[in-house]
Design an enzyme around this catalytic site. Structure first.
Site, PDB file in Angstrom:
ATOM      1  N   SER A  16       0.841  -1.199   0.000  1.00 13.67           N
ATOM      2  CA  SER A  16       0.000   0.000   0.000  1.00 13.67           C
ATOM      3  C   SER A  16       0.883   1.259   0.000  1.00 13.67           C
ATOM      4  O   SER A  16       1.605   1.505  -0.947  1.00 13.67           O
ATOM      5  CB  SER A  16      -0.964  -0.048   1.191  1.00 13.67           C
ATOM      6  OG  SER A  16      -1.992   0.893   1.037  1.00 13.67           O
ATOM      7  N   MET A  17       0.846   2.053   1.056  1.00  6.75           N
ATOM      8  CA  MET A  17       1.719   3.227   1.127  1.00  6.75           C
ATOM      9  C   MET A  17       3.184   2.822   0.920  1.00  6.75           C
ATOM     10  O   MET A  17       3.949   3.527   0.254  1.00  6.75           O
ATOM     11  CB  MET A  17       1.559   3.912   2.484  1.00  6.75           C
ATOM     12  CG  MET A  17       2.546   5.037   2.752  1.00  6.75           C
ATOM     13  SD  MET A  17       2.341   5.689   4.428  1.00  6.75           S
ATOM     14  CE  MET A  17       3.744   6.790   4.542  1.00  6.75           C
TER      15      MET A  17
END
Length: 272
Positions: free
Chosen positions: A104-105
C-alpha cells in the site's frame, strides 16, 4: 576483519544475516510499523536478510514527528540507507544486492525511493515487490480522508479493515495513533506522480481479489514502470491480504527470492 553495525532508528534487522546474498527492505502500509515484518525472516530463504523500515512516530522512532509529504520522507529514508559517518564513500546498507517489498503506502514509498537511488547513486533494487497499491501513474479516484473529523476518519479506518476493532474502540490509544495515521494518509493523498524512465529491475505486483483499493487492472498497470519482467499474483482477501493470506504470500516471495539469490550466487561463482 570485524564489522560493527551502528544503531539506526530507521532500520530494523530482526534476524541479522551478514552472509545473505540479498537484503530485502520491507516498507509498511499507512499506520503500520516494522513489527508487521518481524517474523518474515523465518519463512524466507536463508540467503535473504530482512530489514524493515521504521517510519517516524512508531517503534524505534516513536519520539519523531511523522512526515506528511512523500518527497522529504523518501529523502530521509535514502539518507538512512546511505549514510556512514565513519566512511562517507561507503553505503553500509546497500553493500550487497537488495530488493524492496512495500504494501500500500509502502509500495509508493519504495517505488519513489528506487527512483531516487537510481538518480543519486546509480543503484537499483534487483527486484521490486509492490503489494496492494495501484500503479503510481493512476490518479487516486477517492476523495482525501486525512482531513476528516475524527469520527469520520475512524469510520474510514474501520471500512478499510486494517485496524482491529478493539483498537478502534480504545479512545486513549486512538488519540495517540490517529495523528500518525492521518499523516501517512496525507503523504499518499498529496503525492503527485511525475514521469521518469521505467526502472530496469523486474517488478512483481501482489493483490487481494476482494481489495477495493487496488483492483487487478490497477495492479497490472505497474507493468509500465519497468523495462524488465513483470508479473502479477492475486490472493484471496481484501486490502490486508498480506495478513490473511500471509503464508501464501511468503511462499510466493520465497520462490522468487530463491531464484534471485541462485542467480546472484552463480554470477559470483563465475566471476571468482
Amino acid at each position: 576483519m570485524t564489522t560493527t553495525q551502528t544503531f539506526n532508528s530507521w532500520l530494523t534487522y530482526t534476524k541479522p544475516n551478514p552472509h545473505a546474498s540479498v537484503r530485502l527492505f520491507c516498507f509498511p502500509y499507512a499506520g503500520g510499523s516494522s513489527i508487521i515484518f518481524r517474523t518474515w525472516a523465518e519463512s524466507l530463504p536463508k540467503t535473504v536478510e530482512v530489514c524493515s523500515i521504521e517510519l517516524p512516530g512508531r517503534g524505534t522512532q516513536m519520539k519523531s514527528a511523522p512526515f506528511s509529504r512523500l518527497k522529504p520522507l523518501v529523502g530521509a529514508i535514502a539518507q538512512a540507507l546511505t549514510r556512514n559517518q565513519f566512511a562517507p564513500a561507503l553505503l553500509p546498507h546497500l553493500n550487497k544486492p537488495f530488493a524492496f517489498f512495500g504494501h500500500s503506502m509502502g509500495a509508493v514509498v519504495s517505488f519513489e525511493l528506487a527512483r531516487l537511488l537510481r538518480k543519486q547513486y546509480g543503484l537499483e533494487p534487483v527486484q521490486m515487490f509492490v503489494s496492494g497499491r495501484r500503479a503510481p501513474q493512476i490518479p487516486d479516484p477517492d476523495p482525501p480522508i486525512h482531513a476528516l473529523s475524527e469520527p469520520e476518519f475512524i469510520e474510514e479506518l474501520r471500512r478499510l479493515n486494517g485496524t482491529p476493532e478493539a483498537l478502534l474502540e480504545n479512545a486513549e490509544l486512538m488519540q495517540l495513533l490517529v495523528p500518525i495515521i492521518r499523516a501517512d494518509f496525507e503523504v499518499l493523498e498529496t503525492y503527485v506522480y511525475t514521469t521518469e524512465p521505467p526502472l530496469d529491475c523486474p517488478i512483481t505486483a501482489f493483490g487481494g481479489l476482494q481489495d477495493q483499493e487496488a483492483n487487478c487492472d490497477e495492479l497490472q498497470a505497474w507493468r509500465e514502470q519497468t523495462n524488465a519482467a513483470f508479473s502479477l499474483q492475486m490472493f484471496k482477501g481484501d486490502h490486508f491480504f498480506l495478513h490473511s493470506a500471509q503464508s501464501l504470500l511468503l511462499q510466493s516471495l520465497s520462490q522468487e527470492l530463491q531464484q534471485i539469490t541462485s542467480k546472484i550466487d552463480r554470477l559470483q561463482l563465475n566471476s571468482d
